[in-house]
Write a protein that holds these residues in place. Sequence first.
Motif: not given
Length: 271
Positions: A7-25
């Motif tokens: 239950p958060l409201s607002g804007v978070l921003s920053g760098p991220f690194v992601l690897s893996g199948a998009w449809d398998k979080p």
Amino acid sequence: KVLPPVPLSGVLSGPFVLSGAWDKPLDWDLKIDAEGAPIRIQNTFLIDKLQLQIRVKDRRLEVPYLHGNVYGGTLSSQSSFGLSPANIAFRGQLALNNLDLSKLGGDLTPPREDLRGTLIGKLSLEGQWLAPETYRGDGAVSIIQGFLGQTTQFKAMGHLPLLKVEGLDVVTFEALSADFQVHDKKVHTQDLTLLGDSVDLSLRGTIGFDESLDMAMSIQYSDAVIQGARLTGGLAPLVVQQAEKYISERHVGGTVKAPVIEKTSTRQGER
């Protein structure tokens, strides 16, 4: 969805690194370093500036660092979640330091514009996210130099034989402290203390997750009243001392918003 929406409201921003199948979080390897200002929790609790790290790997979500500026003080936390749909186990720690309650009061429901004091608290908690009955933990809270509320509940304690104790028509509570444990959908404490300008309260018992109360409350004159009796001299110290022995213990039921206080017994029995 594995975890319910946060239950958060607002804007978070920053760098991220992601690897893996998009449809398998659940199988992602994800790293995020983010910050945002301002952020609200439940559209109520305001974090002026939030910084956090999120790590997802091997079907676990870790928040190794979370820090925020809140109401003139700070909030810090670490937590982890097992990302299994059948069993969302979590473990976390939370610390609040030097929160200014005069800044928080206006954001409460209902608002408490008169609230004052400095709050320090900590909480360790674990369990299954969707099963509050499994929650287990412990913590502590302290409020000093405050205005927590007033009551006329103890007015009769000011009318003693041969003596009128001033300050009991309206009692103002100025400080609070407690250690507590969490289990069985309740907060358990044996040492919740409320310090007032003329009366001090000691409570032990439980506060339910549904805000129900089941507590025993012991009452005694504050140090200010005892000292005032000594300064008055004569029979005043003896009258106050004897009267305190026969102050009733009370049971506190009802709810946090609508407590029900009932007399149970005196400390030395009644004749």
